[in-house]
Motif scaffolding. Sequence first.
Motif, PDB file in Angstrom:
ATOM      1  N   ALA A  90      26.534  31.922 -14.797  1.00 29.40           N
ATOM      2  CA  ALA A  90      27.920  32.357 -14.615  1.00 29.40           C
ATOM      3  C   ALA A  90      28.023  33.874 -14.710  1.00 29.40           C
ATOM      4  N   LYS A  91      28.600  34.453 -13.698  1.00 29.91           N
ATOM      5  CA  LYS A  91      28.777  35.903 -13.672  1.00 29.91           C
ATOM      6  C   LYS A  91      29.610  36.379 -14.853  1.00 29.91           C
ATOM      7  N   SER A  92      30.527  35.533 -15.300  1.00 34.71           N
ATOM      8  CA  SER A  92      31.430  35.927 -16.381  1.00 34.71           C
ATOM      9  C   SER A  92      30.723  36.065 -17.723  1.00 34.71           C
ATOM     10  N   LEU A  93      29.450  35.671 -17.804  1.00 39.99           N
ATOM     11  CA  LEU A  93      28.688  35.820 -19.043  1.00 39.99           C
ATOM     12  C   LEU A  93      27.960  37.163 -19.109  1.00 39.99           C
ATOM     13  N   LEU A  94      28.070  37.952 -18.065  1.00 40.72           N
ATOM     14  CA  LEU A  94      27.411  39.263 -18.023  1.00 40.72           C
ATOM     15  C   LEU A  94      28.076  40.220 -19.016  1.00 40.72           C
ATOM     16  N   PRO A  95      27.304  40.869 -19.878  1.00 48.59           N
ATOM     17  CA  PRO A  95      27.897  41.869 -20.772  1.00 48.59           C
ATOM     18  C   PRO A  95      28.480  43.017 -19.951  1.00 48.59           C
ATOM     19  N   VAL A  96      29.735  43.321 -20.228  1.00 51.92           N
ATOM     20  CA  VAL A  96      30.408  44.329 -19.411  1.00 51.92           C
ATOM     21  C   VAL A  96      30.936  45.491 -20.254  1.00 51.92           C
ATOM     22  N   ARG A  97      31.104  45.253 -21.556  1.00 49.54           N
ATOM     23  CA  ARG A  97      31.697  46.307 -22.380  1.00 49.54           C
ATOM     24  C   ARG A  97      31.339  46.077 -23.854  1.00 49.54           C
ATOM     25  N   ASP A  98      30.644  47.037 -24.454  1.00 49.74           N
ATOM     26  CA  ASP A  98      30.311  46.972 -25.877  1.00 49.74           C
ATOM     27  C   ASP A  98      29.635  45.650 -26.238  1.00 49.74           C
ATOM     28  N   LEU A 368      28.659  49.851 -13.650  1.00 52.45           N
ATOM     29  CA  LEU A 368      28.398  51.124 -14.320  1.00 52.45           C
ATOM     30  C   LEU A 368      29.709  51.798 -14.711  1.00 52.45           C
ATOM     31  N   LEU A 369      30.666  51.744 -13.823  1.00 50.55           N
ATOM     32  CA  LEU A 369      31.951  52.396 -14.081  1.00 50.55           C
ATOM     33  C   LEU A 369      32.657  51.766 -15.287  1.00 50.55           C
ATOM     34  N   LEU A 370      32.716  50.424 -15.333  1.00 58.72           N
ATOM     35  CA  LEU A 370      33.432  49.763 -16.414  1.00 58.72           C
ATOM     36  C   LEU A 370      32.699  49.883 -17.749  1.00 58.72           C
ATOM     37  N   ARG A 371      31.376  50.062 -17.706  1.00 58.67           N
ATOM     38  CA  ARG A 371      30.626  50.241 -18.952  1.00 58.67           C
ATOM     39  C   ARG A 371      30.712  51.676 -19.476  1.00 58.67           C
ATOM     40  N   LYS A 398      18.332  49.893  -3.201  1.00 59.01           N
ATOM     41  CA  LYS A 398      16.917  49.546  -3.285  1.00 59.01           C
ATOM     42  C   LYS A 398      16.439  49.466  -4.739  1.00 59.01           C
ATOM     43  N   HIS A 399      17.129  50.149  -5.618  1.00 61.29           N
ATOM     44  CA  HIS A 399      16.661  50.249  -7.001  1.00 61.29           C
ATOM     45  C   HIS A 399      17.662  49.747  -8.038  1.00 61.29           C
ATOM     46  N   TYR A 400      18.916  49.525  -7.635  1.00 59.66           N
ATOM     47  CA  TYR A 400      19.935  49.200  -8.632  1.00 59.66           C
ATOM     48  C   TYR A 400      20.749  47.957  -8.286  1.00 59.66           C
ATOM     49  N   LYS A 401      20.395  47.225  -7.260  1.00 57.64           N
ATOM     50  CA  LYS A 401      21.259  46.143  -6.789  1.00 57.64           C
ATOM     51  C   LYS A 401      21.388  45.014  -7.789  1.00 57.64           C
ATOM     52  N   THR A 402      20.266  44.582  -8.389  1.00 56.03           N
ATOM     53  CA  THR A 402      20.324  43.464  -9.329  1.00 56.03           C
ATOM     54  C   THR A 402      20.631  43.961 -10.739  1.00 56.03           C
ATOM     55  N   VAL A 403      21.182  43.078 -11.539  1.00 58.18           N
ATOM     56  CA  VAL A 403      21.531  43.451 -12.909  1.00 58.18           C
ATOM     57  C   VAL A 403      20.289  43.823 -13.707  1.00 58.18           C
ATOM     58  N   SER A 404      19.194  43.087 -13.502  1.00 60.61           N
ATOM     59  CA  SER A 404      17.972  43.386 -14.253  1.00 60.61           C
ATOM     60  C   SER A 404      17.437  44.765 -13.900  1.00 60.61           C
ATOM     61  N   ALA A 405      17.441  45.121 -12.610  1.00 67.24           N
ATOM     62  CA  ALA A 405      16.976  46.446 -12.201  1.00 67.24           C
ATOM     63  C   ALA A 405      17.926  47.526 -12.700  1.00 67.24           C
ATOM     64  N   PHE A 406      19.207  47.245 -12.637  1.00 64.20           N
ATOM     65  CA  PHE A 406      20.222  48.176 -13.123  1.00 64.20           C
ATOM     66  C   PHE A 406      20.020  48.470 -14.608  1.00 64.20           C
ATOM     67  N   ASP A 407      19.884  47.416 -15.409  1.00 61.70           N
ATOM     68  CA  ASP A 407      19.718  47.600 -16.855  1.00 61.70           C
ATOM     69  C   ASP A 407      18.443  48.367 -17.178  1.00 61.70           C
ATOM     70  N   ALA A 408      17.394  48.130 -16.377  1.00 60.85           N
ATOM     71  CA  ALA A 408      16.131  48.838 -16.616  1.00 60.85           C
ATOM     72  C   ALA A 408      16.274  50.339 -16.377  1.00 60.85           C
ATOM     73  N   HIS A 409      17.174  50.729 -15.477  1.00 59.91           N
ATOM     74  CA  HIS A 409      17.369  52.148 -15.169  1.00 59.91           C
ATOM     75  C   HIS A 409      18.376  52.819 -16.110  1.00 59.91           C
ATOM     76  N   PHE A 410      19.140  52.003 -16.849  1.00 61.95           N
ATOM     77  CA  PHE A 410      20.094  52.537 -17.825  1.00 61.95           C
ATOM     78  C   PHE A 410      19.824  51.892 -19.192  1.00 61.95           C
ATOM     79  N   PRO A 411      18.629  52.104 -19.751  1.00 60.52           N
ATOM     80  CA  PRO A 411      18.259  51.409 -20.993  1.00 60.52           C
ATOM     81  C   PRO A 411      19.116  51.791 -22.193  1.00 60.52           C
ATOM     82  N   HIS A 412      19.770  52.927 -22.137  1.00 66.28           N
ATOM     83  CA  HIS A 412      20.607  53.380 -23.258  1.00 66.28           C
ATOM     84  C   HIS A 412      22.098  53.239 -22.938  1.00 66.28           C
ATOM     85  N   GLY A 413      22.416  52.512 -21.901  1.00 62.86           N
ATOM     86  CA  GLY A 413      23.804  52.344 -21.510  1.00 62.86           C
ATOM     87  C   GLY A 413      24.228  53.367 -20.469  1.00 62.86           C
ATOM     88  N   ALA A 414      25.490  53.294 -20.106  1.00 60.45           N
ATOM     89  CA  ALA A 414      26.018  54.161 -19.051  1.00 60.45           C
ATOM     90  C   ALA A 414      26.092  55.613 -19.506  1.00 60.45           C
TER      91      ALA A 414
END
Length: 460
Positions: A90-98, A368-371, A398-414
């Motif tokens: 479920a997309k709604s289980l994705l951490p989005v804020r704090d 990224l914006l909402l975080r 190419k590098h940020y489309k999936t949540v897993s790739a996104f999180d890997a590129h922002f390991p300390h948050g937005a």
Amino acid sequence: MSADGLAQAQNKMRDAGVAPAAIDVFTHYYGELEAGATGLVLEDTIEPLLDPDKLADVEISDDAAAAAIQKTAVIKLNGGLGTSMGMDKAKSLLPVRDGKSFLDIIAAQVLHAREAYGARLPLVLMNSFRTQDDSLEALAAHRGIEVEGLPLDFLQNREPKIRVDDLTPVDWPADPSLEWCPPGHGDIYTALLSSGVLDALLDAGFLYASVSNSDNLGAVPNAQIAGWFAQSGAPYAAELCPRTPADRKGGHLAIRKADGQLILRDTAQTAPEEMDYFTDEFRHPFFHTNNLWFDLVAIKKALTERGAVLGLPLIRNEKTVDPTDGTSPKVYQLESAMGAAIEVFEGATAIVVGRERFLPVKTTNDLLLLRSDAYELGDDAGLRLAVEKAPLIDLDSKHYKTVSAFDAHFPHGAPSLKAATSLTVKGDWSFGENVTVTGDASLADEGEPRTLGDGSTLAG
């Protein structure tokens, strides 16, 4: 009608335990498909909607607002898996804020509104089979979220994907689950009826429903809109926002010339040669947020009179049975849009609301914006801009489309974005801790992975 193809599909649905009302609706759309319906709404058949009511101009007394929200239920569309972002739950289980997920924040919004208005305000999810268990488990962590006598969810229906070549239900032994699809969020009406939830809400004394997507945290329970809707006497209403160049692909309302009825037109209902009209934010100056308000009595009456078939316009989506395999058989998914029900109800209306009520997360750009610190989480658990205008985000897919790739590129948050106007990232860049972005900032593709160090400032 292709009697054999239809019979195969109907039998498949019965064998899978699909509700009879949903089979009736599917049968209606199968007939539309075979008759050659495309669902297209041509520009010369409509007039733009130019002057709808505006919430900023509405005067509703505190007593009227409180009375209306006490008779309102909150329904969230929660069947999405976030597959476009590489998710499989479920997309709604994705951490989005704090560290809080969409569902955590929605539950907090509802609990706050209950306390503020002394309202029961039930929260009900429209789940799919693939989102139900995880979502209900997540809601269980929020003590008191249940309303006695009412369920926390109901299931959307499913239907067979239909082969393009012979209009029979597709067979795909490699993964039989791919033989099925949801009927679009227009299924909410059928599912509410067949699940018994519509009757349960009415029996419990609720008259109105506020409906929105679970990935839109801007759709906070709102007593003023509830009061406006109750006072309008309308059976149905849609929330709209002023269109900007960034909203050109969003659906819009229009007035059908033939009878003066409000209708919804989505991208899939627009002829390719008329996309210039569709995307013209001056010709069609408001977009449809998919935040809707229903009179539950009117919904029940319409469904009962029509045998559960509201007859919403067909959206014929052509895809491959396996979305990841372009060589797999081409299929039709027969869908309808929840917002298209506006044309079913005489006297349906719309209201223009602030942009803060439309914060969907469709891509990692939005995430990224909402975080980031460009938004703040209010006491009512509503996310609101902390700056005058949200910066534009464009991350390299190419590098940020999936949540897993996104999180890997922002390991300390937005990074800090409150001083940014835009952020464009091309190439493989990771962000260190306490990075600040200002102005119109961009990163070019360096041809190899690079990192912005801790404490860096990326200035436009």
